[in-house]
Design a protein around this motif. Structure first.
Motif, mmCIF file in Angstrom:
data_model
loop_
_atom_site.group_PDB
_atom_site.id
_atom_site.type_symbol
_atom_site.label_atom_id
_atom_site.label_comp_id
_atom_site.label_asym_id
_atom_site.label_seq_id
_atom_site.Cartn_x
_atom_site.Cartn_y
_atom_site.Cartn_z
ATOM 1 N N THR A 12 0.835 -1.206 0.000
ATOM 2 C CA THR A 12 0.000 0.000 0.000
ATOM 3 C C THR A 12 0.866 1.251 0.000
ATOM 4 O O THR A 12 0.602 2.206 -0.744
ATOM 5 N N LEU A 13 1.908 1.262 0.837
ATOM 6 C CA LEU A 13 2.806 2.417 0.885
ATOM 7 C C LEU A 13 3.562 2.598 -0.424
ATOM 8 O O LEU A 13 3.794 3.723 -0.872
ATOM 9 N N LEU A 14 3.936 1.467 -1.045
ATOM 10 C CA LEU A 14 4.659 1.559 -2.319
ATOM 11 C C LEU A 14 3.727 2.027 -3.433
ATOM 12 O O LEU A 14 4.127 2.825 -4.295
ATOM 13 N N LEU A 15 2.486 1.559 -3.429
ATOM 14 C CA LEU A 15 1.507 2.054 -4.398
ATOM 15 C C LEU A 15 1.284 3.554 -4.216
ATOM 16 O O LEU A 15 1.193 4.313 -5.189
ATOM 17 N N GLN A 16 1.198 3.977 -2.958
ATOM 18 C CA GLN A 16 1.024 5.398 -2.675
ATOM 19 C C GLN A 16 2.213 6.204 -3.183
ATOM 20 O O GLN A 16 2.053 7.303 -3.743
ATOM 21 N N LEU A 17 3.419 5.669 -3.008
ATOM 22 C CA LEU A 17 4.609 6.356 -3.508
ATOM 23 C C LEU A 17 4.569 6.477 -5.024
ATOM 24 O O LEU A 17 4.872 7.539 -5.588
ATOM 25 N N CYS A 18 4.225 5.383 -5.703
ATOM 26 C CA CYS A 18 4.145 5.430 -7.165
ATOM 27 C C CYS A 18 3.137 6.475 -7.620
ATOM 28 O O CYS A 18 3.385 7.234 -8.568
ATOM 29 N N ALA A 19 1.980 6.528 -6.940
ATOM 30 C CA ALA A 19 0.968 7.527 -7.280
ATOM 31 C C ALA A 19 1.480 8.939 -7.004
ATOM 32 O O ALA A 19 1.211 9.869 -7.782
ATOM 33 N N ALA A 20 2.218 9.118 -5.912
ATOM 34 C CA ALA A 20 2.753 10.443 -5.573
ATOM 35 C C ALA A 20 3.717 10.945 -6.653
ATOM 36 O O ALA A 20 3.735 12.140 -6.979
ATOM 37 N N HIS A 21 4.524 10.039 -7.212
ATOM 38 C CA HIS A 21 5.397 10.422 -8.322
ATOM 39 C C HIS A 21 4.568 10.921 -9.502
ATOM 40 O O HIS A 21 4.898 11.945 -10.123
ATOM 41 N N VAL A 22 3.488 10.210 -9.803
ATOM 42 C CA VAL A 22 2.708 10.479 -11.013
ATOM 43 C C VAL A 22 1.937 11.797 -10.919
ATOM 44 O O VAL A 22 1.879 12.557 -11.891
ATOM 45 N N VAL A 23 1.349 12.078 -9.750
ATOM 46 C CA VAL A 23 0.519 13.279 -9.611
ATOM 47 C C VAL A 23 1.218 14.383 -8.811
ATOM 48 O O VAL A 23 0.588 15.387 -8.461
ATOM 49 N N LYS B 205 2.527 14.610 -5.623
ATOM 50 C CA LYS B 205 1.974 14.834 -4.291
ATOM 51 C C LYS B 205 2.966 14.370 -3.223
ATOM 52 O O LYS B 205 3.920 13.649 -3.495
ATOM 53 N N ASP B 206 2.691 14.789 -1.997
ATOM 54 C CA ASP B 206 3.550 14.461 -0.858
ATOM 55 C C ASP B 206 3.460 12.973 -0.520
ATOM 56 O O ASP B 206 2.394 12.360 -0.617
ATOM 57 N N TRP B 207 4.599 12.385 -0.134
ATOM 58 C CA TRP B 207 4.652 11.003 0.365
ATOM 59 C C TRP B 207 5.456 10.987 1.642
ATOM 60 O O TRP B 207 6.670 11.241 1.626
ATOM 61 N N LEU B 208 4.802 10.765 2.765
ATOM 62 C CA LEU B 208 5.464 10.686 4.080
ATOM 63 C C LEU B 208 6.345 11.909 4.321
ATOM 64 O O LEU B 208 7.515 11.807 4.695
ATOM 65 N N HIS B 209 5.778 13.090 4.070
ATOM 66 C CA HIS B 209 6.448 14.369 4.327
ATOM 67 C C HIS B 209 7.600 14.661 3.378
ATOM 68 O O HIS B 209 8.505 15.428 3.715
ATOM 69 N N THR B 210 7.627 14.037 2.212
ATOM 70 C CA THR B 210 8.632 14.389 1.206
ATOM 71 C C THR B 210 7.918 14.577 -0.128
ATOM 72 O O THR B 210 6.792 14.119 -0.317
ATOM 73 N N MET B 211 8.601 15.238 -1.075
ATOM 74 C CA MET B 211 8.048 15.433 -2.410
ATOM 75 C C MET B 211 8.844 14.594 -3.396
ATOM 76 O O MET B 211 9.965 14.947 -3.773
ATOM 77 N N PRO B 212 8.308 13.441 -3.819
ATOM 78 C CA PRO B 212 9.013 12.618 -4.814
ATOM 79 C C PRO B 212 9.159 13.350 -6.137
ATOM 80 O O PRO B 212 8.382 14.250 -6.464
ATOM 81 N N GLU B 213 10.153 12.939 -6.911
ATOM 82 C CA GLU B 213 10.380 13.515 -8.232
ATOM 83 C C GLU B 213 9.194 13.178 -9.141
ATOM 84 O O GLU B 213 8.821 12.024 -9.285
ATOM 85 N N PRO B 214 8.574 14.185 -9.769
ATOM 86 C CA PRO B 214 7.438 13.903 -10.652
ATOM 87 C C PRO B 214 7.858 13.060 -11.852
ATOM 88 O O PRO B 214 8.938 13.245 -12.411
ATOM 89 N N GLY B 215 6.986 12.131 -12.246
ATOM 90 C CA GLY B 215 7.273 11.296 -13.401
ATOM 91 C C GLY B 215 6.440 10.037 -13.390
ATOM 92 O O GLY B 215 5.715 9.755 -12.424
ATOM 93 N N PRO B 216 6.519 9.244 -14.453
ATOM 94 C CA PRO B 216 5.771 7.983 -14.517
ATOM 95 C C PRO B 216 6.261 6.994 -13.465
ATOM 96 O O PRO B 216 7.311 7.192 -12.835
ATOM 97 N N ALA B 217 5.505 5.934 -13.281
ATOM 98 C CA ALA B 217 5.883 4.880 -12.330
ATOM 99 C C ALA B 217 5.373 3.539 -12.845
ATOM 100 O O ALA B 217 4.372 3.473 -13.558
ATOM 101 N N VAL B 218 6.100 2.481 -12.470
ATOM 102 C CA VAL B 218 5.721 1.109 -12.822
ATOM 103 C C VAL B 218 5.639 0.307 -11.535
ATOM 104 O O VAL B 218 6.565 0.342 -10.718
ATOM 105 N N PHE B 219 4.529 -0.399 -11.336
ATOM 106 C CA PHE B 219 4.375 -1.253 -10.160
ATOM 107 C C PHE B 219 4.067 -2.663 -10.639
ATOM 108 O O PHE B 219 3.002 -2.923 -11.215
ATOM 109 N N LEU B 220 5.007 -3.585 -10.414
ATOM 110 C CA LEU B 220 4.870 -4.984 -10.818
ATOM 111 C C LEU B 220 4.599 -5.808 -9.564
ATOM 112 O O LEU B 220 5.469 -5.933 -8.700
ATOM 113 N N ASP B 221 3.382 -6.343 -9.457
ATOM 114 C CA ASP B 221 2.944 -7.047 -8.248
ATOM 115 C C ASP B 221 2.730 -8.522 -8.558
ATOM 116 O O ASP B 221 1.915 -8.887 -9.396
#
Length: 400
Positions: free
Chosen positions: A90-101, A103-119
Motif C-alpha cells: 500500500t505504501l509503495l503504491l502510494q509512492l508510485c501515485a505520488a510520483h505520477v501526480v 503529491k507528498d509522500w510521508l512528508h517528502t516530495m518525490p520527483e514527478p514522473g511515470p511509475a511502474v508497479f509490478l505485483d
C-alpha cells in the motif's frame, strides 16, 4: 610468407603456418618487439575503461541525485522490508501515485514522473481497493493516475521469475526481465516497484554473490529508466526479532544504497502487556549511503492508508534548516564585507553567538545556528581558514 585472408581467425593462421612458419613469426615479433595483438587477433574490445579525472579540477562535484529527496537515490535499488500485512504494498503504491501526480509522500516530495508497479502477490481487484484510498487522499482520479503514467502490472499466479541462478552460481536474467528492461527503457519511470523479492529471484538468498548479482540486475532497471527501483522483501524470524529487518545473506543490506524497514508499534501502557497497536506502524530508513541515516516516522492507519502522525514533518524541517543555512551564510558574508572576523570555536568571535543577536536570526538561537554552521561546513558551502603569524594561528569562517 603471405598475409592471411581477412576472414580467417588467429587459429587458422597458426595451423596453416606450420612449425617453421610459427618460428619465423615469433622470431620476427621478438625482434620488432611488436605487441601480441599483432600476432594473435584480439577477441573483443576491452571492458576496462578507466575514468578520466583531469577535468574534475575544473568541475564542482555533483550533488546526490534523488527520486525521493534524501531517501531514495536515483539509478539505485532500495530494499523495502517488513512482515506480511504490514502495509508495504500500500505504501509503495502510494509512492508510485505520488510520483505520477506530484503529491507528498510521508512528508517528502518525490520527483514527478511515470511509475511502474509490478505485483506478483495481489490481483487487480486488490490494487483497485488500495488505490481507491490513495485517490481519495490525494483528491485525484484514476484517470489522473493513468494519464500521468502509472503502469500497474499484476502477475499473481504466473511465472514471474526475473532472474535465476545456474549451476555455476551465475545469475541470469530471464525473458521476462528482458521484456521489463525494454519496457522501463521506453516509459522512463521515476519509480519501479517490485513486490516481492521471493517471487522474482530464483536463486539462493543466503549466497552473497547471487544476491549481489540479482540486486545488480534490479539496479540496471533503475539505470536504464533513469529512476529508482524499490524491491519489497520479507524479513526472517531472526530479522524480525533483532529489528534488522533482513533475511538471508548480509548482501541484501550491503548491495543496496537505501534500505527501509516497516514494522509494528507496541502500546505504551503497562496494563496491556506490550501488545502491538494494530493502527500504528513505524517506518525506519535503516540505510542511506548518500543522505541522513536512521530517520524514523510513526504512521497511523487512517481511511485506508498509513499516514504520518501529526507533528513537524521532515519536509517542514528541511525548509526550516534551509532558511537557517541561508541566514547564516548571509550574515557571514556581511561580516566579511565589514572586515569583521567570526570563527567556528567558542570564544569572543564565536559565529553562532554573534549571529544570534542579529535581526535576521531572531528566534533561531545559538543551537540552531550552530547546527546550520555544521551543515554548511559538511556541505562545503563555508570553510575554516587559518590566519595570523605562525606563533599565533587563528581560525575564521569564510564563504567557499
Amino acid at each position: 610468407m603471405t598475409e592471411p585472408p581477412d576472414d580467417r581467425d588467429a587459429n587458422d593462421v597458426l595451423r596453416s603456418a606450420g612449425s617453421d612458419g610459427l618460428r619465423e613469426m615469433f622470431d620476427r615479433a621478438e625482434r620488432k618487439v611488436i605487441p601480441l595483438r599483432d600476432v594473435v587477433e584480439p577477441s573483443q574490445q576491452s571492458l576496462l575503461r578507466p575514468i578520466s579525472m583531469a577535468r574534475w579540477d575544473h568541475v564542482a562535484p555533483p550533488e546526490p541525485d534523488w527520486t525521493v529527496f534524501q531517501r531514495i537515490p536515483r539509478r539505485q535499488t532500495a530494499l523495502f522490508s517488513g512482515e506480511g500485512a504490514m502495509g508495504k504494498s500500500t505504501l509503495l503504491l502510494q509512492l508510485c501515485a505520488a510520483h505520477v501526480v506530484a503529491k507528498d509522500w510521508l512528508h517528502t516530495m518525490p520527483e514527478p514522473g511515470p511509475a511502474v508497479f509490478l505485483d506478483a502477490e495481489d490481483d487487480q481487484d486488490v490494487m483497485h481497493r488500495r488505490l481507491a484510498s490513495v485517490v481519495r487522499h490525494y483528491g485525484v482520479t484514476f484517470a489522473d493516475l493513468a494519464n500521468g503514467g502509472l503502469n500497474l502490472i499484476s502477475m499473481v499466479g504466473q511465472d514471474c521469475i526475473l532472474a535465476e541462478s545456474s549451476k555455476s552460481g551465475k545469475v541470469q536474467p530471464t525473458a521476462l526481465y528482458n521484456e521489463l528492461l525494454a519496457f522501463v527503457g521506453d516509459v522512463k519511470p521515476a519509480m519501479i516497484g517490485l513486490a516481492s523479492a521471493a517471487n522474482f529471484f530464483a536463486g539462493n538468498e543466503n549466497d552473497r554473490s547471487e544476491v549481489q548479482q540479482f540486486i545488480g540486475l534490479c539496479t540496471r532497471l533503475a539505470i536504464v529508466a533513469n529512476g529508482s527501483t524499490m524491491l519489497v522483501s520479507h524479513p526472517s524470524n531472526t530479522g524480525i526479532a533483532t529489528g534488522s529487518g533482513v533475511s538471508g545473506s548480509t548482501a541484501w543490506h550491503n548491495a543496496v544504497r537505501s534500505r527501509i524497514f516497516l514494522h509494528g508499534v507496541k502500546k505504551q501502557s503497562d496494563s496491556d502487556g506490550g501488545e502491538p497497536d494494530n493502527d500504528l506502524r513505524e517506518i525506519e530508513f535503516m540505510k542511506n549511503n548518500y543522505g541522513p541515516r536512521a530517520e524514523r516516522l510513526t504512521l497511523r492507519w487512517q481511511d485506508g492508508l498509513f499516514l504520518p502522525e501529526k507533528g513537524k514533518s521532515s519536509l517542514q524541517k528541511a525548509v526550516q534548516e534551509q532558511k537557517e543555512d541561508e541566514v547564516f551564510r548571509e550574515l557571514l558574508q556581511r561580516t566579511r564585507a565589514q572586515n569583521r572576523t567570526v570563527g567556528p570555536n567558542t570564544g569572543a568571535n564565536y559565529a553562532p553567538a554573534i549571529f544570534a543577536d542579529e535581526p535576521e536570526a531572531k528566534g533561531m538561537g545559538h543551537a540552531r545556528l550552530k547546527a546550520a554552521m555544521m551543515r554548511l561546513l559538511r556541505n562545503g558551502k563555508i570553510s575554516i581558514e587559518e590566519y595570523g603569524p605562525p606563533s599565533r594561528r587563528r581560525s575564521r569562517l569564510v564563504i567557499t
